[in-house]
Design a protein around this motif. Structure first.
Motif, short mmCIF file in Angstrom:
data_model
loop_
_atom_site.label_atom_id
_atom_site.label_comp_id
_atom_site.label_asym_id
_atom_site.label_seq_id
_atom_site.Cartn_x
_atom_site.Cartn_y
_atom_site.Cartn_z
N TRP A 1 0.83 -1.21 0.00
CA TRP A 1 0.00 0.00 0.00
C TRP A 1 0.86 1.25 0.00
O TRP A 1 0.52 2.28 -0.57
CB TRP A 1 -0.89 0.03 1.25
N MET A 2 1.96 1.16 0.68
CA MET A 2 2.77 2.35 0.93
C MET A 2 3.65 2.73 -0.25
O MET A 2 3.84 3.92 -0.54
CB MET A 2 3.65 2.08 2.16
N LEU A 3 4.20 1.72 -0.90
CA LEU A 3 5.25 1.98 -1.90
C LEU A 3 4.84 2.92 -3.05
O LEU A 3 5.64 3.76 -3.46
CB LEU A 3 5.80 0.66 -2.44
N PRO A 4 3.62 2.82 -3.58
CA PRO A 4 3.32 3.69 -4.73
C PRO A 4 3.54 5.18 -4.45
O PRO A 4 3.94 5.91 -5.34
CB PRO A 4 1.84 3.39 -5.01
N GLU A 5 3.27 5.62 -3.24
CA GLU A 5 3.43 7.05 -2.92
C GLU A 5 4.82 7.36 -2.35
O GLU A 5 5.09 8.50 -1.96
CB GLU A 5 2.37 7.51 -1.92
N LEU A 6 5.67 6.35 -2.26
CA LEU A 6 6.98 6.56 -1.64
C LEU A 6 8.14 6.40 -2.62
O LEU A 6 9.12 7.16 -2.57
CB LEU A 6 7.15 5.57 -0.47
#
Lengths: 306, 296
Positions: A43-48
């Motif tokens: 969930w986190m990786l796309p925005e990071l």
């Protein structure tokens, strides 16, 4: 949604000092925090990924030993990359950190990184920001309800201009409104727009909002921090934990959920993976398909409000 | 407290002897040295001796051979070498004093600091030091270092002494044959005056602090930049303390029911927001599985 975390990514990480208690008695262990990122990575990786990122590390587990890190140090872990971006100061260039995959995320969490604060731009075009952030920072006396109401109002104001915003908790009492935009404007115009928007709002509702950093100006009000949109500034990223007792997480929400949240600190390293497992859809669905942009027309409207 | 000595013994001058210690006067620890790694694995390669018939052999199986003719060796064993090893007499024997200015620098090999060993030695040492300085003399002597007798020269160094091992005559080439083409006819006075003028204009004081190895300096910069920028190529597996593989830990936590609902929060917290979500009916077990699939 794409699968960004593989078994190999997980198996490549060896967690040292897994039993270290973080942030004081009854706190999570270091392993708890690394496991959180393993569970939430997808969930986190796309925005990071592929964004310069400032890290908050707490290698000892003691809150007093928490520190920010923008640049690589000796012994920086594998799978963390660097990008040379001219610094705001004079002509010097600096290497900023970024990661491009799950391996980088896990390696950093094993390395004692608790918080991830990405820039509002990506490494391939660092001079073209794509995430406008308004940070709602309530004065101490205010209730969580006040912040929620403000977020709804500001969302409506942005929509009126033609901009859809997304909302996330910050791990504290504040909220972030995140506006995805196409990468057309440079930082200066980007920040000017954010500032004009906030100042217009504070002018219309001076008892409720302030655009001023000064503590004295903030009494009883919500400070809407537009300075997050200055080149080189960062804000805590989606799903990042916070280095605070209880390890709360900055949590993206669907606007429909916001009013039913009783305490944003209930989103933490334990509850957020559970929440994501039970969600039918990404609370920020559509974020990446957004084609909105900041137009001269919008800027014009704001000037009229002034 | 003085650093560890490389040698301890007596400085002997006729009937006078003085306890002294030797310390290496130079060091190479600041030089960067490299290890050999394989280009792909980045493992440190092992340099194992290899015999053309036997393949890899142990170092303990090796003996020394002297090639007296092409491909003809005579084996010289440790027992042979032991015979000529000279027993350390623990004494630096001073044989004569020469004018310090006569010492030919081409013979100077390795320098050591020579210091008095203990308070008892202090006065004798200072007497020798003062007497040598007054007459501007250097002492020629002998000492056994690492089983070999070495000629040494002792000179003043600050308030202590410096002992320098000397090369033997056979190791030093004669300069005459290299300079034999230089003629000795008359020189042009003007040119000589000019050269002398240039020299006097460029006089400076001896300052060894300016001597630096530019190559080593730049090499160090490259190495430091690499260490700072990337992580070192070698990731040694962590050795200390407990270490858990993340995948194993994740599997383990699922087996243990790791994604349990957290215990009830303090009064401040009312309910976990997760409970409110539409899908909260899903059993805890099912959520775990789903979370695991997502995370994996």
């Amino acid at each position: 949604m794409p699968n960004l975390v593989s078994d190999a990514d997980l198996a490549a990480i060896w967690v040292t000092n897994p039993d270290r208690v973080m942030f004081g008695d009854d706190g999570p262990t270091k392993l708890d925090l690394v496991l959180y990122y393993a569970r939430i990575g997808n969930w986190m990786l796309p925005e990071l990924i592929n964004r310069p990122v400032t890290l908050v590390r707490c290698p000892t587990g003691k809150l007093a030993d928490t520190f920010y890190q923008r640049h690589a140090n000796e012994g920086m872990v594998e799978n963390v990359l660097q990008i040379d971006i001219p610094s705001n100061k004079a002509e010097e260039r600096e290497d900023y950190l970024y990661i491009k995959d799950a391996k980088g995320l896990f390696a950093l969490s094993q390395f004692g990184v608790i918080e991830f604060h990405p820039w509002g731009c990506r490494v391939d075009k660092p001079e073209r920001p794509d995430r406008l952030i308004l940070d709602l920072d309530p004065d101490e006396g205010l209730e969580w309800r006040d912040v929620v109401d403000a977020a709804h109002q500001i969302r409506a104001e942005l929509l009126e201009l033609g901009l859809a915003a997304f909302v996330r908790t910050t791990g504290g009492k504040g909220l972030h409104l995140v506006v995805p935009v196409e990468r057309r404007t440079g930082w200066a115009k980007f920040k000017d727009f954010a500032q004009a928007f906030v100042e217009a709002l504070a002018k219309r509702e001076p008892r409720r909002y302030t655009a001023s950093v000064a503590k004295s100006a903030r009494r009883g009000k919500i400070f809407i921090d537009y300075i997050r949109n200055v080149r080189g500034a960062t804000a805590v990223g989606s799903y990042s934990l916070r280095a605070r007792p209880g390890a709360p997480a900055a949590t993206p929400l669907d606007w429909n959920e916001l009013s039913s949240v009783e305490d944003p600190r209930d989103f933490d390293y334990q509850t957020v993976p559970l929440r994501m497992a039970s969600l039918a859809a990404d609370p920020w669905r559509g974020m990446n398909d957004s084609t909105q942009r900041i137009t001269n027309d919008m800027a014009q409207k704001l000037r009229i409000h002034k | 407290m003085a650093p560890r000595a490389t040698w301890k013994g007596y400085l002997k001058l006729s009937l006078v002897s003085c306890p002294v210690r030797l310390h290496n006067a130079t060091t190479t620890v600041n030089r960067i040295s490299f290890n050999w790694l394989h280009k792909d694995t980045h493992n440190r390669v092992q340099m194992k001796p290899s015999d053309p018939e036997l393949g890899q052999v142990e170092r303990s199986e090796l003996v020394k051979g002297y090639e007296f003719e092409k491909d003809q060796y005579i084996v010289v064993g440790d027992e042979d070498l032991e015979k000529i090893q000279i027993e350390s007499t623990e004494t630096i024997t001073i044989e004569e004093f020469v004018d310090a200015d006569d010492v030919d620098p081409i013979f100077l090999d390795s320098p050591y600091f020579l210091a008095p060993d203990g308070p008892v030695a202090d006065e004798t040492f200072r007497v020798i030091h003062k007497a040598m300085g007054g007459k501007n003399k250097a002492a020629l002597g002998r000492v056994v270092l690492s089983g070999r007798e070495r000629r040494v020269i002792i000179t003043l160094r600050g308030n202590g002494l410096m002992l320098t091992t000397l090369r033997v005559a056979a190791e030093v080439r004669r300069h005459e044959e290299y300079f034999s083409d230089i003629t000795d006819g008359d020189l042009d006075d003007e040119a000589l005056k000019l050269a002398e003028l240039i020299i006097s204009q460029n006089e400076g004081a001896w300052d060894s602090s300016e001597f630096e190895d530019q190559y080593q300096k730049e090499l160090l910069e490259i190495v430091m930049a690499k260490i700072k920028g990337t992580k070192p190529v070698i990731t040694k597996a962590p050795e200390r303390g407990k270490v858990i593989n993340l995948m194993d830990a994740l599997k383990q936590s699922i087996d243990d029911g790791g994604l349990k609902k957290p215990p009830a929060k303090s009064k401040r917290r009312k309910a976990a927001p997760a409970k409110k979500s539409a899908a909260a009916k899903t059993s805890t077990k099912a959520s775990e599985k789903k979370a695991a699939t997502k995370a994996a």
